[in-house]
Design a protein around this motif. Structure first.
Motif, PDB file in Angstrom:
ATOM      1  N   ASP A   1     -11.129 -22.070  -7.121  1.00  0.00           N
ATOM      2  CA  ASP A   1     -12.415 -21.404  -7.273  1.00  0.00           C
ATOM      3  C   ASP A   1     -13.517 -22.405  -6.974  1.00  0.00           C
ATOM      4  O   ASP A   1     -13.893 -23.196  -7.806  1.00  0.00           O
ATOM      5  CB  ASP A   1     -12.547 -20.862  -8.697  1.00  0.00           C
ATOM      6  CG  ASP A   1     -13.799 -20.036  -8.821  1.00  0.00           C
ATOM      7  OD1 ASP A   1     -14.007 -19.541  -9.912  1.00  0.00           O
ATOM      8  OD2 ASP A   1     -14.544 -19.905  -7.852  1.00  0.00           O
TER       9      ASP A   1
ATOM     10  N   ARG B   1     -11.495 -15.404   1.879  1.00  0.00           N
ATOM     11  CA  ARG B   1     -11.579 -13.988   1.528  1.00  0.00           C
ATOM     12  C   ARG B   1     -12.150 -13.871   0.128  1.00  0.00           C
ATOM     13  O   ARG B   1     -12.095 -14.813  -0.654  1.00  0.00           O
ATOM     14  CB  ARG B   1     -10.193 -13.353   1.572  1.00  0.00           C
ATOM     15  CG  ARG B   1      -9.499 -13.479   2.905  1.00  0.00           C
ATOM     16  CD  ARG B   1     -10.275 -12.695   3.963  1.00  0.00           C
ATOM     17  NE  ARG B   1      -9.585 -12.694   5.235  1.00  0.00           N
ATOM     18  CZ  ARG B   1      -9.800 -13.602   6.177  1.00  0.00           C
ATOM     19  NH1 ARG B   1     -10.663 -14.556   5.961  1.00  0.00           N
ATOM     20  NH2 ARG B   1      -9.166 -13.538   7.322  1.00  0.00           N
ATOM     21  N   LEU B   2     -12.674 -12.677  -0.157  1.00  0.00           N
ATOM     22  CA  LEU B   2     -13.203 -12.440  -1.497  1.00  0.00           C
ATOM     23  C   LEU B   2     -12.120 -12.644  -2.539  1.00  0.00           C
ATOM     24  O   LEU B   2     -12.321 -13.263  -3.563  1.00  0.00           O
ATOM     25  CB  LEU B   2     -13.717 -11.006  -1.609  1.00  0.00           C
ATOM     26  CG  LEU B   2     -15.159 -10.765  -1.232  1.00  0.00           C
ATOM     27  CD1 LEU B   2     -15.527  -9.343  -1.570  1.00  0.00           C
ATOM     28  CD2 LEU B   2     -16.068 -11.734  -1.938  1.00  0.00           C
ATOM     29  N   HIS B   3     -10.985 -12.072  -2.249  1.00  0.00           N
ATOM     30  CA  HIS B   3      -9.833 -12.270  -3.116  1.00  0.00           C
ATOM     31  C   HIS B   3      -8.599 -12.002  -2.274  1.00  0.00           C
ATOM     32  O   HIS B   3      -8.716 -11.504  -1.144  1.00  0.00           O
ATOM     33  CB  HIS B   3      -9.891 -11.369  -4.363  1.00  0.00           C
ATOM     34  CG  HIS B   3     -10.062  -9.931  -4.074  1.00  0.00           C
ATOM     35  ND1 HIS B   3      -9.030  -9.110  -3.725  1.00  0.00           N
ATOM     36  CD2 HIS B   3     -11.173  -9.168  -4.035  1.00  0.00           C
ATOM     37  CE1 HIS B   3      -9.472  -7.883  -3.525  1.00  0.00           C
ATOM     38  NE2 HIS B   3     -10.777  -7.886  -3.691  1.00  0.00           N
TER      39      HIS B   3
ATOM     40  N   THR C   1      -7.873  -8.494  -0.070  1.00  0.00           N
ATOM     41  CA  THR C   1      -8.843  -7.827   0.790  1.00  0.00           C
ATOM     42  C   THR C   1      -9.009  -8.596   2.078  1.00  0.00           C
ATOM     43  O   THR C   1      -8.687  -9.786   2.163  1.00  0.00           O
ATOM     44  CB  THR C   1     -10.203  -7.708   0.082  1.00  0.00           C
ATOM     45  OG1 THR C   1     -11.105  -7.031   0.961  1.00  0.00           O
ATOM     46  CG2 THR C   1     -10.777  -9.059  -0.251  1.00  0.00           C
TER      47      THR C   1
ATOM     48  N   LYS D   1     -18.082  -9.940  -9.886  1.00  0.00           N
ATOM     49  CA  LYS D   1     -17.069 -10.991 -10.057  1.00  0.00           C
ATOM     50  C   LYS D   1     -16.060 -10.597 -11.132  1.00  0.00           C
ATOM     51  O   LYS D   1     -14.866 -10.831 -10.989  1.00  0.00           O
ATOM     52  CB  LYS D   1     -17.749 -12.306 -10.414  1.00  0.00           C
ATOM     53  CG  LYS D   1     -16.750 -13.458 -10.542  1.00  0.00           C
ATOM     54  CD  LYS D   1     -17.430 -14.783 -10.676  1.00  0.00           C
ATOM     55  CE  LYS D   1     -16.410 -15.902 -10.807  1.00  0.00           C
ATOM     56  NZ  LYS D   1     -15.549 -16.049  -9.627  1.00  0.00           N
TER      57      LYS D   1
ATOM     58  N   LEU E   1     -13.547  -7.802  -9.944  1.00  0.00           N
ATOM     59  CA  LEU E   1     -12.628  -8.110  -8.857  1.00  0.00           C
ATOM     60  C   LEU E   1     -11.369  -8.762  -9.418  1.00  0.00           C
ATOM     61  O   LEU E   1     -11.398  -9.368 -10.479  1.00  0.00           O
ATOM     62  CB  LEU E   1     -13.295  -9.035  -7.848  1.00  0.00           C
ATOM     63  CG  LEU E   1     -14.275  -8.370  -6.892  1.00  0.00           C
ATOM     64  CD1 LEU E   1     -14.759  -9.366  -5.873  1.00  0.00           C
ATOM     65  CD2 LEU E   1     -13.651  -7.179  -6.195  1.00  0.00           C
TER      66      LEU E   1
ATOM     67  N   GLU F   1      -8.451 -11.387 -10.076  1.00  0.00           N
ATOM     68  CA  GLU F   1      -8.436 -12.846 -10.162  1.00  0.00           C
ATOM     69  C   GLU F   1      -7.195 -13.376  -9.461  1.00  0.00           C
ATOM     70  O   GLU F   1      -6.120 -12.771  -9.560  1.00  0.00           O
ATOM     71  CB  GLU F   1      -8.414 -13.283 -11.624  1.00  0.00           C
ATOM     72  CG  GLU F   1      -9.707 -13.053 -12.372  1.00  0.00           C
ATOM     73  CD  GLU F   1     -10.815 -14.010 -11.937  1.00  0.00           C
ATOM     74  OE1 GLU F   1     -10.506 -14.963 -11.172  1.00  0.00           O
ATOM     75  OE2 GLU F   1     -11.963 -13.796 -12.322  1.00  0.00           O
TER      76      GLU F   1
ATOM     77  N   ASN G   1     -10.658 -14.800  -7.553  1.00  0.00           N
ATOM     78  CA  ASN G   1     -11.531 -14.413  -6.459  1.00  0.00           C
ATOM     79  C   ASN G   1     -12.520 -15.536  -6.202  1.00  0.00           C
ATOM     80  O   ASN G   1     -12.709 -16.416  -7.038  1.00  0.00           O
ATOM     81  CB  ASN G   1     -12.251 -13.096  -6.781  1.00  0.00           C
ATOM     82  CG  ASN G   1     -13.137 -13.197  -7.991  1.00  0.00           C
ATOM     83  OD1 ASN G   1     -14.102 -13.966  -7.984  1.00  0.00           O
ATOM     84  ND2 ASN G   1     -12.805 -12.457  -9.048  1.00  0.00           N
ATOM     85  N   SER G   2     -13.120 -15.478  -5.038  1.00  0.00           N
ATOM     86  CA  SER G   2     -13.936 -16.614  -4.601  1.00  0.00           C
ATOM     87  C   SER G   2     -15.423 -16.359  -4.744  1.00  0.00           C
ATOM     88  O   SER G   2     -16.226 -17.125  -4.234  1.00  0.00           O
ATOM     89  CB  SER G   2     -13.616 -16.939  -3.151  1.00  0.00           C
ATOM     90  OG  SER G   2     -13.836 -15.804  -2.357  1.00  0.00           O
TER      91      SER G   2
END
Length: 608
Positions: free
Chosen positions: A103, A122-124, A127, A160, A163, A165, A167-168
DNA sequence: ACAACTCAGAGGGCTTACAA
DNA sequence: TTGTAAGCCCTCTGAGTTGT
């Protein structure tokens, strides 16, 4: 004939049974192995993600074995498939890029290289949406919606949290800005009296100096000012680029000139070394690689030029209040906003975003400072607004006269990109294309965005609501039943049915209790053949015996302390759907049971 | 008369708990 | 670890009700 039908029915039933079991087995295998792989992959640093954002398992895990059935790879969730977001399937073609699951938002300081790497994240893991795309989209939305910093932070935190875990997503807006390479505070909110330009505290309801009451929502005024400010920023950028404004010599210049461009009635303040040539009271500057001749209205310090420009504008605008009316008239005159105009606004903002977020910040510090000052300078804001209004006012008298805009100068390398960004709409003025700003178009665009946001949020809330409701319904001690309770209501200590106290039946929640009561009050056959009371004539199945069902009502209400006033609502909304489903499932179970018995019997008969 | 709405049954699919 | 049963959710369909 009867035997043939029966045989067919048995065959169908057994086939369905096999199918169901096969499906369940396959499903469980898939998900168990997937869960294990996920956990292992996330726990190990050698997890990888493909370009499409899919997790790639370490070599020790054979993904082919883990996933006997190849299914579609995950795609970016859309509004319509939010319900399926939990479905995570992985295709074995996605084995490429390493995934950095650290992270990065934990660290406040980044090196440039690590930033670039992070931006590609990526967001997580589930995705395809990149962090960079999300950040841009999110910032764009915040700007369009005029969301304050505090609320922006709240939205970011919410996103956040919801989403998966890891996730970025950065933890706060500052980190999000940094992740995009924005290291300056681009906007500081100030409330300024439009009359005397005095800074006003947010707690004041009127200007302390001139006593003018602050009107919080002058939409047309705000929209006009935003448009004007954008144009002003663009022109400044144009002037900066065309005259080498970004270099150090330009910044060091202390002599400024207030220039009036007659062709588009615009006023610009430029440093002396940005002016190519002086001829008497005229100045020649290069804008968009074209020579422009402007009248010098003032020269001296920057503040002096700004002050004179302000006074010029004040002269032109003798009756400030007429402006809004003029704009309204202008709206009426130009009621049908063209698509081009709307498209311009959209593109204009796009380009400005790019300009503010990237190009400006890449310039030298003093230039940045100055540009930011211009952005935050309320006087600039207001003066531009007035200039814009004056311009609009002049348009009222001659609608055929176009408002010319200065096209930002772009370098050869960037010209193609610039064209792409502007989308070839009215915003590109290479050929002197005309541009008219219609506030009505802005309003409709804002309305459209607002409606889209509202719809999205509503869908999300509906989804969350269902999930929450589902969770709370499963909680025996939850407070949702409080809605159906009344204070100081007394209940009997027992509900006797055939010498048995129904309240002594233990259950995990009211649904479970209702099902147990049904099993207690009715036979298996009744449960399989009947529907809930009170049935209707149109239903072929008879209702369950109502007298016994009253025991159920009484027992549930007593056990869960539900008020007589609200019990019917509780029953229809919460309990009845569960019981109806239970009866339905009970029929399924018994049909299956019967079919299995028949299959067994037929097999026994055939073997004997 | 017709369309829109509501309600309930039915079936299929997904999740979870539990036992072997 | 695996299989099974039960519960739950979603969607479709049909019938009745209500409003225009």
């Amino acid at each position: 004939m009867m035997n043939i039908d029966l045989a067919d029915a048995l065959e169908i039933a057994s086939e369905k049974k096999r199918k169901k079991l096969k499906y369940n087995v396959q499903w469980n295998r898939q998900h168990r192995r997937y869960d294990e792989s996920m956990n292992e992959a996330i726990n190990n640093n050698n997890t990888a993600v493909s370009d499409s954002g899919c997790l790639v398992f370490p070599p020790s895990i054979n993904t082919n074995d883990a996933l006997p059935v190849t299914v579609s790879k995950p795609t970016a969730p859309t509004d319509n498939d939010t319900a399926d977001e939990d479905e995570l399937f992985y295709n074995d073609e996605d084995i490429n890029t390493p995934l950095d699951l650290n992270d990065f938002s934990e660290n406040d300081e980044y090196s440039t290289s690590s930033q670039l790497e992070n931006i590609k994240q990526r967001l997580h893991p589930f995705t395809d949406v990149s962090l960079e795309a999300f950040s841009h989209e999110f910032l764009h939305l915040l700007r369009k919606s005029n969301v304050s910093k505090t609320h922006a932070q709240n939205y970011l935190t919410l996103i956040k949290n919801i989403l998966p875990e890891p996730n970025s997503i950065p933890k706060n807006m500052i980190q999000l800005y940094r992740q995009l390479g924005i290291n300056e505070n681009l906007f500081t909110k100030r409330i300024v009296c439009q009359n005397c330009l005095l800074n006003i505290s947010s707690t004041n309801i009127a200007c302390p100096r001139c006593g003018i009451i602050i009107i919080m929502s002058n939409t047309s005024n705000v929209a006009s000012r935003v448009i004007a400010r954008r144009q002003q920023l663009r022109q400044q950028e144009t002037a900066h680029q065309s005259t080498g404004y970004g270099n150090s010599t330009a910044i060091s210049s202390s002599q400024y000139h207030l220039l009036f461009f007659g062709d588009n009635e615009e006023r610009l303040i430029l440093p002396e070394n940005n002016i190519k040539k002086f001829i008497d009271d005229k100045a020649i500057v290069m804008i968009d690689r074209k020579r422009k001749i402007a009248t010098i209205e003032a020269q001296g310090s920057l503040s002096l030029c700004q002050a004179i420009r302000q006074s010029k504008l004040d002269e032109l605008e003798q009756i400030p209040n007429i402006i809004n009316r003029d704009i309204d008239n202008f709206d009426v005159d130009n009621g049908g906003a063209s698509d081009n105009e709307q498209q311009f606004d959209e593109n204009d903002e796009e380009v400005n975003d790019t300009y503010i977020h990237s190009q400006v910040l890449k310039q030298q510090p003093t230039t940045v400072q100055r540009t930011l000052n211009d952005i935050n300078d309320p006087s600039t804001d207001i003066s531009v607004s007035k200039r814009r209004r004056t311009h609009l006012k002049s348009q009222l008298h001659d609608k055929n006269r176009p408002i010319k805009r200065l096209r930002p100068l772009v370098h050869d390398d960037d010209s193609e990109n610039e064209e792409t960004r502007s989308g070839g709409t009215a915003e590109t003025t290479n050929t002197g294309q005309q541009l008219q700003v219609n506030p009505q178009a802005i309003y409709s665009q804002i309305d459209g965005l607002f409606n889209a946001m509202t719809n999205t949020i509503e869908r999300r809330f509906t989804h969350f609501d269902k999930k929450i409701e589902r969770l709370t319904q499963n909680n025996f001690y939850d407070h949702s039943l409080d809605l159906f309770r009344e204070k100081d209501e007394t209940f009997e200590s027992t509900v006797m049915y055939q010498n048995e106290d129904l309240l002594r039946i233990r259950a995990k929640d009211y649904g479970d209790y209702g099902r147990l009561l049904l099993r207690k009050l009715y036979s298996k056959q009744e449960l399989a053949e009947c529907i809930l009371p009170t049935g209707h004539q149109r239903y072929r199945r008879p209702p369950l015996d109502n007298d016994r069902f009253e025991y159920l009502h009484k027992a549930v209400a007593t056990k869960f302390r539900l008020s007589n006033l609200h019990y019917s609502q509780f029953y229809s909304k919460l309990l009845r759907p569960k019981l109806a489903d239970f009866l339905n499932d009970e029929r399924k179970r018994q049909n299956k049971e019967v079919s299995m018995i028949m299959i067994t019997d037929s097999n026994d008969n055939s073997t004997s």
